[in-house]
Design an enzyme around this catalytic site. Structure first.
Site, PDB file in Angstrom:
ATOM      1  N   ARG A  98       0.810  -1.208   0.000  1.00 17.50           N
ATOM      2  CA  ARG A  98       0.000   0.000   0.000  1.00 17.50           C
ATOM      3  C   ARG A  98       0.852   1.270   0.000  1.00 17.50           C
ATOM      4  O   ARG A  98       0.602   2.195  -0.776  1.00 17.50           O
ATOM      5  CB  ARG A  98      -0.942   0.020   1.211  1.00 17.50           C
ATOM      6  CG  ARG A  98      -1.908   1.189   1.244  1.00 17.50           C
ATOM      7  CD  ARG A  98      -2.987   1.059   0.173  1.00 17.50           C
ATOM      8  NE  ARG A  98      -2.627   1.661  -1.097  1.00 17.50           N
ATOM      9  CZ  ARG A  98      -3.031   1.171  -2.273  1.00 17.50           C
ATOM     10  NH1 ARG A  98      -3.769   0.084  -2.361  1.00 17.50           N
ATOM     11  NH2 ARG A  98      -2.672   1.765  -3.382  1.00 17.50           N
ATOM     12  N   LYS A 133       2.664  24.621  -2.362  1.00 14.73           N
ATOM     13  CA  LYS A 133       1.366  23.992  -2.095  1.00 14.73           C
ATOM     14  C   LYS A 133       1.484  22.479  -2.300  1.00 14.73           C
ATOM     15  O   LYS A 133       0.926  21.898  -3.226  1.00 14.73           O
ATOM     16  CB  LYS A 133       0.294  24.596  -2.993  1.00 14.73           C
ATOM     17  CG  LYS A 133       0.047  26.076  -2.706  1.00 14.73           C
ATOM     18  CD  LYS A 133      -0.954  26.678  -3.659  1.00 14.73           C
ATOM     19  CE  LYS A 133      -1.157  28.169  -3.379  1.00 14.73           C
ATOM     20  NZ  LYS A 133      -2.092  28.794  -4.326  1.00 14.73           N
ATOM     21  N   LYS A 165       5.311  38.987  -0.058  1.00  5.14           N
ATOM     22  CA  LYS A 165       3.951  38.875  -0.559  1.00  5.14           C
ATOM     23  C   LYS A 165       3.085  40.021  -0.031  1.00  5.14           C
ATOM     24  O   LYS A 165       3.550  40.864   0.740  1.00  5.14           O
ATOM     25  CB  LYS A 165       3.371  37.503  -0.187  1.00  5.14           C
ATOM     26  CG  LYS A 165       4.149  36.351  -0.836  1.00  5.14           C
ATOM     27  CD  LYS A 165       3.614  35.002  -0.433  1.00  5.14           C
ATOM     28  CE  LYS A 165       2.288  34.694  -1.113  1.00  5.14           C
ATOM     29  NZ  LYS A 165       2.425  34.538  -2.574  1.00  5.14           N
ATOM     30  N   GLU A 195       5.724  40.261  -4.736  1.00  6.33           N
ATOM     31  CA  GLU A 195       4.417  40.043  -5.365  1.00  6.33           C
ATOM     32  C   GLU A 195       3.711  41.379  -5.567  1.00  6.33           C
ATOM     33  O   GLU A 195       3.618  42.185  -4.639  1.00  6.33           O
ATOM     34  CB  GLU A 195       3.566  39.137  -4.478  1.00  6.33           C
ATOM     35  CG  GLU A 195       2.159  38.912  -4.997  1.00  6.33           C
ATOM     36  CD  GLU A 195       1.317  38.139  -3.997  1.00  6.33           C
ATOM     37  OE1 GLU A 195       1.246  36.903  -4.114  1.00  6.33           O
ATOM     38  OE2 GLU A 195       0.740  38.775  -3.089  1.00  6.33           O
ATOM     39  N   ASP A 216       0.616  38.911  -9.812  1.00  7.86           N
ATOM     40  CA  ASP A 216      -0.446  38.124  -9.184  1.00  7.86           C
ATOM     41  C   ASP A 216      -1.806  38.389  -9.825  1.00  7.86           C
ATOM     42  O   ASP A 216      -2.325  39.507  -9.765  1.00  7.86           O
ATOM     43  CB  ASP A 216      -0.508  38.448  -7.688  1.00  7.86           C
ATOM     44  CG  ASP A 216      -1.532  37.603  -6.955  1.00  7.86           C
ATOM     45  OD1 ASP A 216      -1.605  36.391  -7.232  1.00  7.86           O
ATOM     46  OD2 ASP A 216      -2.261  38.159  -6.118  1.00  7.86           O
TER      47      ASP A 216
END
Length: 277
Positions: A98, A133, A165, A195, A216
């Site tokens: 698995r 992410k 950011k 950003e 962005d």
């Protein structure tokens, strides 16, 4: 290829999660002397990634298990292809099945979608990169799979590079203030990415000394204008809500880099089975 100390820890944690004490089914059904042969088969077309990791799962459980491959990482395979053969103690094969499949399927799914993105923009001088992410604990494997698919990696973690950011900018008081403050504190070897969500922000970031500017959620026309204004003084990265349907139009704007969280955060794992015969 890998820092196996890190990979082994991922595998050991995965085995601890899957086998709390004993495999209550396998350990009560299969005797210790039983030997089996098995194969792994892909059940859909795609790109393979993670073969050595899958093999490592079995060898951590039992270093006498023999695993051989008919393909290599990066190969495009068709549905029905037998990609690996495994021989060893039946108990060991069943206990590793698995986790080995989970990792191989996940990595192959990422490599497969990365290959699709790469092929779509192969005629443009743009680099497709991933993001942070990723699945917690699996970043090193997922970013490897992105590279196997033909795309590239963004920073691995928050220590790798400066990325200022929107929330950093708000908390600091502005783009100019943020860049000035960070440049006063970091080594000269570290690049600074900022950003922005407007042409005005781009101009301010360039003037303040940014090395890379992330555009962005800008529209195509706005990106084209940004490319013209930047005039190769900074690296331009397009980001935000980019899909396989908008990718080519973004590449056509002339940006240098396109970052896509979907390479890792919403990928369908490849369907692969393990069968004893």
């Amino acid at each position: 290829m890998f820092n196996w100390t890190l990979i082994d820890q991922i595998i050991i944690n995965g085995l601890k999660e899957d086998i709390n004490n004993i495999d209550i089914t396998t350990d009560n059904l299969i005797n210790d002397e039983s030997i089996s042969e098995a194969y792994m088969m892909v059940k859909e077309d795609g790109v393979i990634a993670g073969l050595s990791v899958a093999k490592r799962v079995f060898n951590i459980i039992d270093n006498k298990i023999n695993v051989t491959f008919n393909v290599k990482d990066g190969d495009e395979v068709k549905k029905g292809t037998k990609i690996a053969y495994i021989k060893g103690k039946t108990k060991s094969i069943l206990k590793g099945e698995r986790l080995a499949l989970n990792l191989l399927q996940r990595m192959s799914g990422i490599a497969s979608i990365s290959r699709k993105y790469k092929e779509l923009v192969k005629d443009y001088p743009v680099r497709i990169v991933d993001t942070r992410k990723t699945t917690p604990g699996l970043r090193i494997l997922e970013k490897y799979a992105v590279r196997i698919g033909g795309c590239h990696n963004h920073r691995y973690n928050l220590s790798d590079a400066v990325m200022i950011k929107d929330n950093h900018i708000k908390a600091t008081g502005g783009i100019k203030e943020a860049i000035s403050k960070i440049k006063d504190k970091i080594p000269h070897t570290i690049k600074v990415e900022v950003e922005v969500d407007s042409i005005e922000g781009l101009k301010e970031a360039i003037k303040a000394g940014a090395d890379i500017v992330m555009l962005d959620n800008m529209g195509f026309k706005e990106m084209e204008k940004a490319v013209e204004i930047a005039a190769s003084r900074v690296i331009l990265e397009a980001s935000g809500g980019i899909t396989i349907d908008t990718l080519v139009d973004i590449a056509k704007t002339g940006v240098d880099v396109i970052s896509i969280g979907a390479l890792t955060h919403s990928v369908k794992s490849m369907d692969i089975s393990l069968n004893i015969y």
